[in-house]
Scaffold this motif. Sequence first.
Motif, PDB file in Angstrom:
ATOM      1  N   GLY A  55      52.255  38.630  42.088  1.00 49.72           N
ATOM      2  CA  GLY A  55      51.389  38.464  40.931  1.00 49.72           C
ATOM      3  C   GLY A  55      51.579  37.171  40.154  1.00 49.72           C
ATOM      4  N   ASP A  56      52.472  36.315  40.603  1.00 48.61           N
ATOM      5  CA  ASP A  56      52.613  35.020  39.939  1.00 48.61           C
ATOM      6  C   ASP A  56      51.399  34.154  40.247  1.00 48.61           C
ATOM      7  OD1 ASP A  56      56.127  35.034  40.752  1.00 48.61           O
ATOM      8  OD2 ASP A  56      55.132  35.631  38.886  1.00 48.61           O
ATOM      9  N   THR A  57      50.895  33.464  39.221  1.00 50.53           N
ATOM     10  CA  THR A  57      49.675  32.680  39.385  1.00 50.53           C
ATOM     11  C   THR A  57      49.885  31.230  38.972  1.00 50.53           C
ATOM     12  OG1 THR A  57      48.914  33.259  37.162  1.00 50.53           O
ATOM     13  CG2 THR A  57      48.203  34.680  38.972  1.00 50.53           C
ATOM     14  N   ASN A  58      49.018  30.386  39.503  1.00 51.37           N
ATOM     15  CA  ASN A  58      48.986  28.987  39.114  1.00 51.37           C
ATOM     16  C   ASN A  58      47.546  28.522  39.201  1.00 51.37           C
ATOM     17  OD1 ASN A  58      50.202  26.560  38.271  1.00 51.37           O
ATOM     18  ND2 ASN A  58      50.144  25.759  40.360  1.00 51.37           N
ATOM     19  N   TYR A  59      47.143  27.707  38.223  1.00 52.98           N
ATOM     20  CA  TYR A  59      45.753  27.245  38.150  1.00 52.98           C
ATOM     21  C   TYR A  59      45.702  25.736  37.984  1.00 52.98           C
ATOM     22  CZ  TYR A  59      44.630  32.131  37.041  1.00 52.98           C
ATOM     23  OH  TYR A  59      44.502  33.496  37.063  1.00 52.98           O
ATOM     24  N   ALA A  60      44.640  25.160  38.489  1.00 52.61           N
ATOM     25  CA  ALA A  60      44.358  23.769  38.169  1.00 52.61           C
ATOM     26  C   ALA A  60      44.043  23.671  36.681  1.00 52.61           C
ATOM     27  CB  ALA A  60      43.165  23.277  38.987  1.00 52.61           C
ATOM     28  N   ASP A  61      44.431  22.575  36.079  1.00 55.21           N
ATOM     29  CA  ASP A  61      44.207  22.408  34.640  1.00 55.21           C
ATOM     30  C   ASP A  61      42.728  22.529  34.283  1.00 55.21           C
ATOM     31  OD1 ASP A  61      46.787  19.852  34.148  1.00 55.21           O
ATOM     32  OD2 ASP A  61      46.897  22.047  34.137  1.00 55.21           O
ATOM     33  N   SER A  62      41.869  22.086  35.170  1.00 51.22           N
ATOM     34  CA  SER A  62      40.436  22.063  34.880  1.00 51.22           C
ATOM     35  C   SER A  62      39.808  23.450  34.823  1.00 51.22           C
ATOM     36  CB  SER A  62      39.705  21.227  35.935  1.00 51.22           C
ATOM     37  OG  SER A  62      39.908  21.769  37.228  1.00 51.22           O
ATOM     38  N   VAL A  63      40.520  24.466  35.314  1.00 52.84           N
ATOM     39  CA  VAL A  63      39.935  25.811  35.336  1.00 52.84           C
ATOM     40  C   VAL A  63      40.702  26.805  34.474  1.00 52.84           C
ATOM     41  CG1 VAL A  63      39.100  25.351  37.670  1.00 52.84           C
ATOM     42  CG2 VAL A  63      41.194  26.699  37.356  1.00 52.84           C
ATOM     43  N   LYS A  64      41.803  26.385  33.901  1.00 52.34           N
ATOM     44  CA  LYS A  64      42.607  27.295  33.081  1.00 52.34           C
ATOM     45  C   LYS A  64      41.776  27.837  31.921  1.00 52.34           C
ATOM     46  CE  LYS A  64      47.204  25.395  34.059  1.00 52.34           C
ATOM     47  NZ  LYS A  64      48.357  24.644  33.522  1.00 52.34           N
ATOM     48  N   GLY A  65      41.880  29.125  31.721  1.00 53.72           N
ATOM     49  CA  GLY A  65      41.131  29.769  30.662  1.00 53.72           C
ATOM     50  C   GLY A  65      39.747  30.218  31.076  1.00 53.72           C
ATOM     51  N   ARG A  66      39.264  29.746  32.228  1.00 46.06           N
ATOM     52  CA  ARG A  66      37.927  30.131  32.697  1.00 46.06           C
ATOM     53  C   ARG A  66      37.985  30.927  34.001  1.00 46.06           C
ATOM     54  NH1 ARG A  66      34.457  26.386  34.300  1.00 46.06           N
ATOM     55  NH2 ARG A  66      36.052  24.857  34.899  1.00 46.06           N
ATOM     56  N   PHE A  67      38.953  30.636  34.828  1.00 42.23           N
ATOM     57  CA  PHE A  67      39.104  31.293  36.125  1.00 42.23           C
ATOM     58  C   PHE A  67      40.290  32.251  36.067  1.00 42.23           C
ATOM     59  CE2 PHE A  67      37.140  27.913  39.198  1.00 42.23           C
ATOM     60  CZ  PHE A  67      36.091  27.711  38.310  1.00 42.23           C
ATOM     61  N   THR A  68      40.142  33.383  36.711  1.00 38.68           N
ATOM     62  CA  THR A  68      41.228  34.351  36.797  1.00 38.68           C
ATOM     63  C   THR A  68      41.350  34.830  38.233  1.00 38.68           C
ATOM     64  OG1 THR A  68      40.820  35.114  34.532  1.00 38.68           O
ATOM     65  CG2 THR A  68      42.162  36.514  35.953  1.00 38.68           C
ATOM     66  N   ILE A  69      42.543  34.680  38.785  1.00 41.58           N
ATOM     67  CA  ILE A  69      42.782  35.136  40.149  1.00 41.58           C
ATOM     68  C   ILE A  69      43.578  36.436  40.104  1.00 41.58           C
ATOM     69  CG2 ILE A  69      44.926  33.798  40.429  1.00 41.58           C
ATOM     70  CD1 ILE A  69      44.030  33.290  43.359  1.00 41.58           C
ATOM     71  N   SER A  70      43.241  37.332  41.008  1.00 42.06           N
ATOM     72  CA  SER A  70      43.942  38.606  41.086  1.00 42.06           C
ATOM     73  C   SER A  70      44.082  38.994  42.557  1.00 42.06           C
ATOM     74  CB  SER A  70      43.209  39.701  40.306  1.00 42.06           C
ATOM     75  OG  SER A  70      41.901  39.871  40.802  1.00 42.06           O
ATOM     76  N   ILE A  71      44.910  39.962  42.824  1.00 46.58           N
ATOM     77  CA  ILE A  71      45.153  40.366  44.198  1.00 46.58           C
ATOM     78  C   ILE A  71      45.312  41.868  44.284  1.00 46.58           C
ATOM     79  CG2 ILE A  71      47.679  40.124  44.095  1.00 46.58           C
ATOM     80  CD1 ILE A  71      47.489  38.827  46.916  1.00 46.58           C
ATOM     81  N   ASP A  72      44.770  42.425  45.334  1.00 46.98           N
ATOM     82  CA  ASP A  72      44.944  43.837  45.656  1.00 46.98           C
ATOM     83  C   ASP A  72      45.708  43.864  46.983  1.00 46.98           C
ATOM     84  OD1 ASP A  72      44.760  46.470  46.541  1.00 46.98           O
ATOM     85  OD2 ASP A  72      42.796  46.772  45.619  1.00 46.98           O
TER      86      ASP A  72
END
Length: 117
Positions: A55-72
């Motif tokens: 569940g650890d995540t990392n985002y590009a700065d340009s998408v932080k706050g707008r994109f959310t990644i999740s996993i099942d």
Amino acid sequence: QVQLAESGGGLVQAGGSLRLSCSTSRSSFSIHAMGWYRQAPGKQRDLVAVITSGGDTNYADSVKGRFTISIDNAKNTAYLQINSLKPEDTAVYYCYAIEARTLSWYWGQGTQVTVSS
């Protein structure tokens, strides 16, 4: 051979939302991490977001706050919720998965996201 199936791209207006999904073809696939890169015309492929099986995540700065990644993990499926889309988000989005046992990378076929202004 593991294949990744992507879905969820499309044409949306600026400010809209999309949800991308990415599933592995092999139910026994042990995930180390899954994520997305994107590539706009004439540009290099850049990392968008990644999530580990823990569940650890990392985002590009340009998408932080707008994109959310999740996993099942039970479904071997990752999701990318994309909100507040901007025209500069227009690109082909490629999902990838890293197998835990071998650390091999696998890629999806890509899905087009087009944002109109």
